[in-house]
Design an enzyme around this catalytic site. Structure first.
Site, mmCIF file in Angstrom:
data_model
loop_
_atom_site.group_PDB
_atom_site.id
_atom_site.type_symbol
_atom_site.label_atom_id
_atom_site.label_comp_id
_atom_site.label_asym_id
_atom_site.label_seq_id
_atom_site.Cartn_x
_atom_site.Cartn_y
_atom_site.Cartn_z
ATOM 1 N N THR A 206 0.795 -1.227 0.000
ATOM 2 C CA THR A 206 0.000 0.000 0.000
ATOM 3 C C THR A 206 0.830 1.281 0.000
ATOM 4 O OG1 THR A 206 -2.075 -0.884 0.838
ATOM 5 C CG2 THR A 206 -1.540 1.354 1.485
ATOM 6 N N SER A 221 6.872 -0.181 3.950
ATOM 7 C CA SER A 221 5.734 -0.599 4.774
ATOM 8 C C SER A 221 6.071 -0.685 6.250
ATOM 9 C CB SER A 221 5.247 -1.976 4.308
ATOM 10 O OG SER A 221 4.846 -1.942 2.967
ATOM 11 N N CYS A 222 7.260 -1.160 6.554
ATOM 12 C CA CYS A 222 7.552 -1.574 7.925
ATOM 13 C C CYS A 222 8.827 -0.946 8.464
ATOM 14 C CB CYS A 222 7.724 -3.094 7.981
ATOM 15 S SG CYS A 222 6.360 -3.988 7.245
ATOM 16 N N GLY A 256 4.094 1.181 9.239
ATOM 17 C CA GLY A 256 3.721 0.409 10.417
ATOM 18 C C GLY A 256 4.981 0.117 11.214
ATOM 19 N N ASN A 435 8.030 -6.735 13.472
ATOM 20 C CA ASN A 435 7.324 -5.511 13.099
ATOM 21 C C ASN A 435 5.864 -5.597 13.502
ATOM 22 O OD1 ASN A 435 6.817 -7.541 11.106
ATOM 23 N ND2 ASN A 435 5.970 -5.934 9.788
ATOM 24 N N LEU A 436 5.063 -4.713 12.979
ATOM 25 C CA LEU A 436 3.651 -4.657 13.297
ATOM 26 C C LEU A 436 2.919 -5.948 12.955
ATOM 27 C CD1 LEU A 436 1.093 -3.018 14.062
ATOM 28 C CD2 LEU A 436 0.981 -2.330 11.674
ATOM 29 N N CYS A 437 3.288 -6.594 11.867
ATOM 30 C CA CYS A 437 2.551 -7.779 11.413
ATOM 31 C C CYS A 437 3.364 -9.060 11.535
ATOM 32 C CB CYS A 437 2.058 -7.579 9.985
ATOM 33 S SG CYS A 437 0.965 -6.156 9.801
ATOM 34 N N GLU A 439 6.065 -10.327 10.319
ATOM 35 C CA GLU A 439 6.735 -11.051 9.236
ATOM 36 C C GLU A 439 8.157 -10.560 8.976
ATOM 37 O OE1 GLU A 439 5.114 -7.535 6.890
ATOM 38 O OE2 GLU A 439 4.726 -8.620 8.756
ATOM 39 N N PRO A 608 0.393 -9.670 5.634
ATOM 40 C CA PRO A 608 -1.044 -9.999 5.586
ATOM 41 C C PRO A 608 -1.729 -9.743 4.243
ATOM 42 C CG PRO A 608 -0.536 -8.873 7.629
ATOM 43 C CD PRO A 608 0.698 -8.802 6.793
ATOM 44 N N ALA A 610 -3.923 -7.698 3.384
ATOM 45 C CA ALA A 610 -5.370 -7.557 3.547
ATOM 46 C C ALA A 610 -5.993 -6.725 2.440
ATOM 47 C CB ALA A 610 -5.682 -6.929 4.907
ATOM 48 N N ILE A 612 -4.305 -5.344 -0.584
ATOM 49 C CA ILE A 612 -3.926 -5.598 -1.976
ATOM 50 C C ILE A 612 -4.507 -6.910 -2.489
ATOM 51 C CG2 ILE A 612 -1.878 -4.144 -1.896
ATOM 52 C CD1 ILE A 612 -0.186 -6.711 -1.749
#
Length: 737
Positions: A206, A221-222, A256, A435-437, A439, A608, A610, A612
């Protein structure tokens, strides 16, 4: 007198019913739908002076309400009708794309894109590469997501008013051009990038879709950083509040964040400079929480911060309670995401029924820098010396963690030692958290904030191994380009990313890929098929980065890395519970990597996806569907979203997440982890009748199987009461992708 309509530009003309029929006919063409049913469902109440826009909105709404499990093609009808609306808004009436040059000129005038898009490319060739028919790949949800969030707009002075400047294929081309700005042959590369993006074979994350080719190209992203045990001061980069300033700036530009808080001293520790006592980490995490809320990623999405500590930190119990809905609200942080960085020794102590000791990180900071056997040796040495702050039965501590996890979905369980044992960059640092997710597994320090750029291969649109290889080669190149083109909100982030050049290529459409091939999630066939698939993914990604190293040079910290010694991810992996059968020439690749180097320190991470995956119309990342169908509501009304796995007429394979036994989620994750150098966002799904013993076993099995991280615990009992969700239910979440 005849009836008149008011067009979008304000002009008035006579109503022409045949135009409505023609629009509906085009929307239904070659789809398994009924044009007459759609026109009947629309039930237009026409009147003199009706707006053409209202007629169009009624058609879109009618098509969306006809989407069912039995008639899923209406999603494409609604998407086509929405396309017509977008075409007319951007062009003023035509349903053909304007030239790329005219679009870019308008976007530059509106100060929305980089002027280099006009000067560095052969726009005539790029125009020739644009394939408008690819607009028909969008589902209604996918296109609406793009229209609502991703298409560049021209802001107006009226509050909440904007005009869309770009159409979907121009969006893909803008992203492609932005990623090709510094290529030797920018036009050729832009076409290459455009084809994988618009064909939905590989989609960037994103932030990249938001910002590539714009004036402020923050595309990562991260971010992962660490907090030192001091307040911080002006002119310094370390300290608690300096870290929060960095997090605020990272969040402002859509990142994130995962932050390591373990070094902050616990409640009751002496502060020598004031002869006072520490308040512990919770009050600071409360400020951290409010920072995430206040700095809402440039007004585009909610700020997303994860906090990590190790379970020997004396404030562990308070940390576990951060998300509780009861107790003192001054000691709660509902908007951040607590996670535990768990050493192997903790699980060993639980298994043997031993004691767990807590130590002050201010007194023994070296514990946080050690892992594996070195950590265990130091930990037991400190225990023998009586240096611990307190001790509790390890099973009691584990019950506390699991109870919080069951009730709130937090703290997430991640595995410190496995992450560090397999770390390609162990020669230059330590991984202190994810990180936040969950991975991303990269080193952090007071001097380095880790950064990762994400993108995902859509497995549902990959035809064969050759197609997969080509897509991965292009995807890795795009991700590597982000590193040099990126806007960095932090000097520490820029330094780290240019030094190590990590990227995170993931996948989406995993479950759709299985259903395409008639493979049951809960089967040994699944495990063997995915082992073979991820062997190819790993091989092609490593070779792509090695080839880039030949062309552009190895990343600066390559020397001394596992890569430089010919140690590839599979060489440090556990067996994953299956027979080790390989189809690729790993000896050849190993020698090639040692000889030519790697362009990127890290390559693979499954986020994730979510959002894309919604754009691509496929299943999210590695997840089974949360629901076969669910209802989504927006300003246009409510409509049904049908899971893409149902399109293959194999309903027995279209299992929902809670219908799949958790051990299969763990088994599949263990097989994939063999080949991945970073980690995966692995959600665990449990039914309402789960017992504490069964829950403990899931995470113990994950540890033994070699998982690096897990993500949310999706508790059916809790989620039936409250839908506090991220990557599965909340299809608008863009925390990572």
């Amino acid at each position: 007198m005849g009836m008149n309509v008011v067009k979008r530009n304000g002009t008035v003309e006579s109503l022409q019913i045949e135009k409505i029929h023609k629009a509906v006919e085009w929307a239904c063409e070659e789809l398994n739908v009924s044009q007459s049913e759609l026109e009947t469902e629309t039930n237009l109440m026409l009147f003199d002076g009706i707006k053409t826009e209202d007629i169009h909105n009624a058609l879109i709404k009618a098509a969306s309400t006809l989407i069912t499990v039995e008639s899923p093609d209406y999603t494409f009808v609604a998407a086509r009708l929405l396309l017509q609306k977008l075409y007319k808004e951007v062009t003023g009436g035509s349903i053909k794309y304007p030239t790329l040059e005219s679009y870019i000129e308008k976007a530059i005038e509106a100060k929305r894109v980089d002027p280099r898009l006009l000067s560095l490319f052969n726009l005539e060739r790029l125009d020739g590469a644009i394939d408008q028919s690819r607009d028909l790949l969008f589902t209604y949800l996918g296109l609406q997501t793009v229209a609502d969030r991703y298409l560049i707009t021209e802001e107006r002075k009226v509050v909440d008013s904007s005009k869309i400047l770009e159409l979907p294929q121009h969006m893909w081309m803008r992203v492609a051009m932005g990623l090709a700005l510094e290529e030797d042959e920018p036009t050729d590369r832009a076409i290459e990038f455009y084809n994988v993006l618009s064909g939905m074979k590989f989609i960037s994350s994103t932030p990249t879709l938001f910002n590539s080719g714009t004036l402020h190209s923050q595309m990562s992203s991260c971010y992962l950083n660490t907090v030192s045990d001091e307040i911080g001061e002006l002119g310094k980069d370390t300290g608690i509040f300096n870290a929060m300033v960095e997090c605020a700036n990272l969040s402002k530009y859509a990142g994130g964040i995962g932050t390591d808080w373990n070094r902050v001293r616990p409640e009751g520790d002496v502060i020598r400079s004031t002869n006072g006592k520490s308040s512990g980490i919770v009050p600071y995490l409360k400020v951290f929480n409010d920072t995430a809320v206040a700095v809402n990623q440039g007004g585009k999405r909610v700020g997303s911060f994860a906090a990590y500590i190790e379970p020997w930190h004396p404030d562990l119990y308070d940390f576990c309670d951060l998300k509780k809905n009861s107790g003192d609200e001054r000691r709660r942080a509902h908007d951040i995401f607590p996670a535990l960085w768990m050493p192997d020794l903790f699980f060993k102590r639980v298994e043997e029924g031993g004691i767990w000791s807590f130590f002050s990180p201010a007194e023994y900071p070296d514990l946080h820098e050690l892992y594996g056997e070195a950590f265990e040796a130091r930990y037991t040495e400190l225990e023998a010396a009586g240096a611990c702050r307190k001790q509790l039965p390890a099973t009691d501590v584990w019950k506390k963690i699991l109870t919080s996890l069951y009730e709130t979905g937090h703290p997430w369980i991640t595995y410190k030692d496995e992450c560090n044992r397999r770390n390609p960059q162990a020669h230059v640092g330590v991984i202190h958290g994810s990180n936040l997710c969950t991975e991303i597994t990269l080193n952090t320090s007071d001097d380095e904030t880790a950064v990762c750029n994400l993108g995902s291969v859509n497995l549902a649109r990959i035809y064969d191994a050759v197609d997969l290889q080509r897509t991965i080669q292009t995807g890795i190149r795009m991700l590597d380009n982000v590193i040099d083109l990126n806007f960095y909100p932090s000097a520490k982030a820029r330094f780290s990313n240019l030094m190590h050049r990590p990227v995170g290529m993931g996948v989406m459409g995993y479950t759709e890929w299985l259903v395409q091939r008639g493979i049951d999630w809960e089967s040994e066939e699944h495990l063997f098929a995915v082992d073979g698939l991820f062997e190819l993914i790993s091989y092609f990604a490593i070779e792509a980065s090695c080839d880039l190293s030949t062309e552009r040079g190895a990343y600066p910290s390559f020397k001394g890395s596992k890569w430089s010694k010919g140690i590839l991810p599979i060489d440090t992996a556990r067996d994953g519970g299956i027979e080790d059968v390989r189809s690729m020439d790993w000896r050849r690749l190993r020698n090639k990597v040692m000889k030519r180097g790697m362009r990127n320190s890290n390559l693979m991470a499954i986020a994730p996806t979510a959002t894309i995956s919604n754009i691509a119309g496929t299943t999210a990342c590695i997840e089974p569907p949360y629901k076969r169908s669910y209802t989504k509501s927006n300003l246009s009304g409510s409509f049904l979203i049908v899971d893409p796995t149902l399109r293959y007429n194999r309903p027995h394979l279209c299992k929902e997440a809670f219908e799949i036994a958790p051990e299969w989620v763990i088994k599949a994750a263990a097989v994939r982890q063999r080949w991945i150098d970073q980690s995966q966002s692995v959600n665990v799904f449990v039914t309402a009748d789960i017992t504490g013993q069964q829950l403990a076993k899931i995470y113990m099995d994950g540890w033994k199987a070699g998982l690096k991280t897990t993500y949310y615990l999706r508790n059916q009992a809790v989620e039936m009461k409250e839908a506090k969700v991220c990557s599965i239910l909340d299809k608008g979440c863009k925390s990572c992708e």
